[in-house]
Design an enzyme around this catalytic site. Sequence first.
Site, PDB file in Angstrom:
ATOM      1  N   SER A   1      38.693  29.018  55.199  1.00  0.00           N
ATOM      2  CA  SER A   1      39.009  28.044  56.241  1.00  0.00           C
ATOM      3  C   SER A   1      39.705  28.711  57.411  1.00  0.00           C
ATOM      4  O   SER A   1      39.407  28.426  58.581  1.00  0.00           O
ATOM      5  CB  SER A   1      39.912  26.936  55.673  1.00  0.00           C
ATOM      6  OG  SER A   1      39.215  26.131  54.755  1.00  0.00           O
TER       7      SER A   1
ATOM      8  N   SER B   1      35.575  24.061  57.272  1.00  0.00           N
ATOM      9  CA  SER B   1      36.959  24.505  57.107  1.00  0.00           C
ATOM     10  C   SER B   1      37.820  23.290  56.772  1.00  0.00           C
ATOM     11  O   SER B   1      37.604  22.196  57.314  1.00  0.00           O
ATOM     12  CB  SER B   1      37.460  25.143  58.408  1.00  0.00           C
ATOM     13  OG  SER B   1      38.854  25.353  58.369  1.00  0.00           O
ATOM     14  N   LYS B   2      38.770  23.479  55.879  1.00  0.00           N
ATOM     15  CA  LYS B   2      39.726  22.395  55.610  1.00  0.00           C
ATOM     16  C   LYS B   2      40.834  22.506  56.664  1.00  0.00           C
ATOM     17  O   LYS B   2      41.966  22.909  56.386  1.00  0.00           O
ATOM     18  CB  LYS B   2      40.276  22.481  54.186  1.00  0.00           C
ATOM     19  CG  LYS B   2      40.946  21.178  53.721  1.00  0.00           C
ATOM     20  CD  LYS B   2      41.234  21.234  52.222  1.00  0.00           C
ATOM     21  CE  LYS B   2      41.984  20.003  51.737  1.00  0.00           C
ATOM     22  NZ  LYS B   2      41.166  18.780  51.818  1.00  0.00           N
ATOM     23  N   ALA B   3      40.424  22.217  57.881  1.00  0.00           N
ATOM     24  CA  ALA B   3      41.291  22.359  59.043  1.00  0.00           C
ATOM     25  C   ALA B   3      42.071  21.078  59.280  1.00  0.00           C
ATOM     26  O   ALA B   3      41.509  19.974  59.221  1.00  0.00           O
ATOM     27  CB  ALA B   3      40.454  22.697  60.269  1.00  0.00           C
TER      28      ALA B   3
ATOM     29  N   TYR C   1      41.421  16.056  60.279  1.00  0.00           N
ATOM     30  CA  TYR C   1      41.921  14.877  59.569  1.00  0.00           C
ATOM     31  C   TYR C   1      42.568  13.854  60.502  1.00  0.00           C
ATOM     32  O   TYR C   1      43.018  12.808  60.052  1.00  0.00           O
ATOM     33  CB  TYR C   1      42.895  15.302  58.467  1.00  0.00           C
ATOM     34  CG  TYR C   1      42.177  15.910  57.284  1.00  0.00           C
ATOM     35  CD1 TYR C   1      41.875  15.155  56.158  1.00  0.00           C
ATOM     36  CD2 TYR C   1      41.739  17.223  57.322  1.00  0.00           C
ATOM     37  CE1 TYR C   1      41.178  15.695  55.092  1.00  0.00           C
ATOM     38  CE2 TYR C   1      41.037  17.780  56.267  1.00  0.00           C
ATOM     39  CZ  TYR C   1      40.757  17.009  55.153  1.00  0.00           C
ATOM     40  OH  TYR C   1      40.045  17.553  54.113  1.00  0.00           O
TER      41      TYR C   1
END
Length: 295
Positions: A64, A158-160, A164
């Site tokens: 990520s 990506s767990k950016a 969110y």
Amino acid sequence: MSPISFDQQDGWIWLDGALTPWAEAKLHVLSHGLHYGSSVFEGERAYGGEIFKSLEHSERLLRSAEVLDFEIPYTAAEIDAAKRLVIAQNGLVDAYVRPVAWRGSEMMGVSAQKNTIHLAIAAWEWPSYFDPAERLKGIRLDVADYRRPDPMTAPCHSKAAGLYMICTISKHAAERKGYADALMLDWQGRVAECTGANVFFTRDGAIHTPVADCFLDGITRRTVIDLAKRRGFEVIERRIMPNELGSFSECFITGTAAEVTPVSEIGPHRYQPGDVTRTLMEDYMAEVQPKAVAA
């Protein structure tokens, strides 16, 4: 959720290579990650003192960061060791674990190539993501106004943290209307995911789930697909349109926080948690428990 503000809790947080008293684990207000979203994170759970699929989460955290054009200065093995230390130092057995990495404050502007990369790891006790009684009968979902973006316009793999933002907006809107969460469509109007979990449906014994090409292919999602195939269920990853929602018999969502949670309602559509959902709930809980080591 804890009644104590998260910045006021006791314990230890691993910060940039060392355990730090919880209240002292801080960053400067001019950190790039706060202003420009240059931050990535993971959500993990420990069961019986062991973090489920810890290495996969650590490797995804590193990937990520690479997608956001920065390098975390620790290996996956070092991150795994730090997570275990945090769990042990805080005396936790069943817990939620949150690694987060971000650009620091040396440069303040869109370009921040010389900024220090920071990494913190915290852990705390966290019960079910949804109310336990509501979860057993199936949660209610609204349909979000915001959509998951075109993968050509956002780093969707990506767990950016920045991705969110619309999830928080959508979940707040759903909760104000009495729902537990919201189903999000993708940029072309197809079913995508919930605000923090992947979604599955059943029809005639087969399991259907959206193709994870514009949202995160969750580690829990992949685990549940594997568990379903072990049971002999047919799993079909495909495009799902909103006008199909009324044709499914069961619906459930998956995620580290949500685990496997049945859904009873999406807008006007109703579902009955059934055998497929119950089986996968039980199989998942058995899968995450630490395996006994033979003597």
